[in-house]
Design a protein around this motif. Sequence first.
Motif, PDB file in Angstrom:
ATOM      1  N   LEU A   1       9.254  13.684  -1.817  1.00  0.00           N
ATOM      2  CA  LEU A   1       8.627  12.509  -1.226  1.00  0.00           C
ATOM      3  C   LEU A   1       7.124  12.550  -1.479  1.00  0.00           C
ATOM      4  CD1 LEU A   1      10.367  12.412   2.275  1.00  0.00           C
ATOM      5  CD2 LEU A   1      10.927  11.029   0.272  1.00  0.00           C
ATOM      6  N   THR A   2       6.553  11.384  -1.733  1.00  0.00           N
ATOM      7  CA  THR A   2       5.095  11.298  -1.850  1.00  0.00           C
ATOM      8  C   THR A   2       4.519  11.323  -0.431  1.00  0.00           C
ATOM      9  OG1 THR A   2       5.050   8.889  -1.728  1.00  0.00           O
ATOM     10  CG2 THR A   2       5.316   9.874  -3.935  1.00  0.00           C
ATOM     11  N   PRO A   3       3.244  11.637  -0.295  1.00  0.00           N
ATOM     12  CA  PRO A   3       2.630  11.604   1.045  1.00  0.00           C
ATOM     13  C   PRO A   3       2.775  10.234   1.714  1.00  0.00           C
ATOM     14  CG  PRO A   3       1.189  12.746  -0.484  1.00  0.00           C
ATOM     15  CD  PRO A   3       2.318  12.170  -1.294  1.00  0.00           C
TER      16      PRO A   3
ATOM     17  N   LYS B   1       5.210   6.836   5.882  1.00  0.00           N
ATOM     18  CA  LYS B   1       5.925   5.599   6.210  1.00  0.00           C
ATOM     19  C   LYS B   1       7.259   5.915   6.903  1.00  0.00           C
ATOM     20  CE  LYS B   1       6.765   1.211   3.884  1.00  0.00           C
ATOM     21  NZ  LYS B   1       6.808   0.533   2.594  1.00  0.00           N
ATOM     22  N   LEU B   2       7.989   6.893   6.390  1.00  0.00           N
ATOM     23  CA  LEU B   2       9.276   7.280   6.975  1.00  0.00           C
ATOM     24  C   LEU B   2       9.065   7.865   8.369  1.00  0.00           C
ATOM     25  CD1 LEU B   2      12.330   7.611   6.693  1.00  0.00           C
ATOM     26  CD2 LEU B   2      11.909   9.798   5.562  1.00  0.00           C
ATOM     27  N   SER B   3       8.048   8.684   8.530  1.00  0.00           N
ATOM     28  CA  SER B   3       7.738   9.279   9.824  1.00  0.00           C
ATOM     29  C   SER B   3       7.411   8.202  10.852  1.00  0.00           C
ATOM     30  CB  SER B   3       6.579  10.259   9.676  1.00  0.00           C
ATOM     31  OG  SER B   3       6.301  10.869  10.903  1.00  0.00           O
ATOM     32  N   ALA B   4       6.607   7.226  10.476  1.00  0.00           N
ATOM     33  CA  ALA B   4       6.251   6.133  11.388  1.00  0.00           C
ATOM     34  C   ALA B   4       7.474   5.306  11.761  1.00  0.00           C
ATOM     35  CB  ALA B   4       5.173   5.251  10.753  1.00  0.00           C
ATOM     36  N   SER B   5       8.316   5.023  10.788  1.00  0.00           N
ATOM     37  CA  SER B   5       9.528   4.246  11.043  1.00  0.00           C
ATOM     38  C   SER B   5      10.482   4.986  11.981  1.00  0.00           C
ATOM     39  CB  SER B   5      10.223   3.944   9.709  1.00  0.00           C
ATOM     40  OG  SER B   5      11.446   3.290   9.922  1.00  0.00           O
ATOM     41  N   LEU B   6      10.665   6.280  11.738  1.00  0.00           N
ATOM     42  CA  LEU B   6      11.557   7.074  12.592  1.00  0.00           C
ATOM     43  C   LEU B   6      10.978   7.244  13.995  1.00  0.00           C
ATOM     44  CD1 LEU B   6      12.734   9.765  10.027  1.00  0.00           C
ATOM     45  CD2 LEU B   6      14.141   7.980  11.080  1.00  0.00           C
TER      46      LEU B   6
END
Length: 184
Positions: free
Chosen positions: A123-125, A130-135
């Motif tokens: 994964l790119t930073p 983005k995934l962390s914020a969504s989760l």
Amino acid sequence: MAEAATIARPYARAAFEAAGQHGGIAAGGLKAWGDFLARASAAVGDQRVAGLLDNPRVRAPELVTFLLEVCSMTGSDAARNFVQLLAENRRLHLLPEIATQFDTLRADFENTLDVTVTSAMPLTPEQSEKLSASLTRRLKRRVMLHAQVDASLIGGAIVRAGDFVMDGSLRGRVERLGNAMAAS
């Protein structure tokens, strides 16, 4: 093993309470105790140490001193009392389970969740953020993202957070399609 989990539960709670009383939760007591339990767990998991736990020639005070030295906790009375209680009750072998349950109590208290993302490519930073914020929004907890790479997924990713699993991998889609075709 359900029995080990049941026996370990009161010890994990006691360690959690001790972390709040000794060193203060706000002052990092939870982290210090979590680190200590992780080191102690690793120590008793070592085959050489595990042999000492069941050896009738090795007395409980010797085990306590040894384990505290290995874990660099010789100056902590709370840690000494905790390990001494485990040693006297012949429960040192439960340290890995106690550490796991302590981490769960800590995560609940801190409202955090460990999430493992296995993807076909690193994964790119930006993707991680983005995934962390969504989760975080979806699970209503602060997410601690742990990324892994598994090229056999072909594409996409698998997200695991406790019992929550979301398989968005290409391999998973192909397997589901194959199962659907076999069922018809």
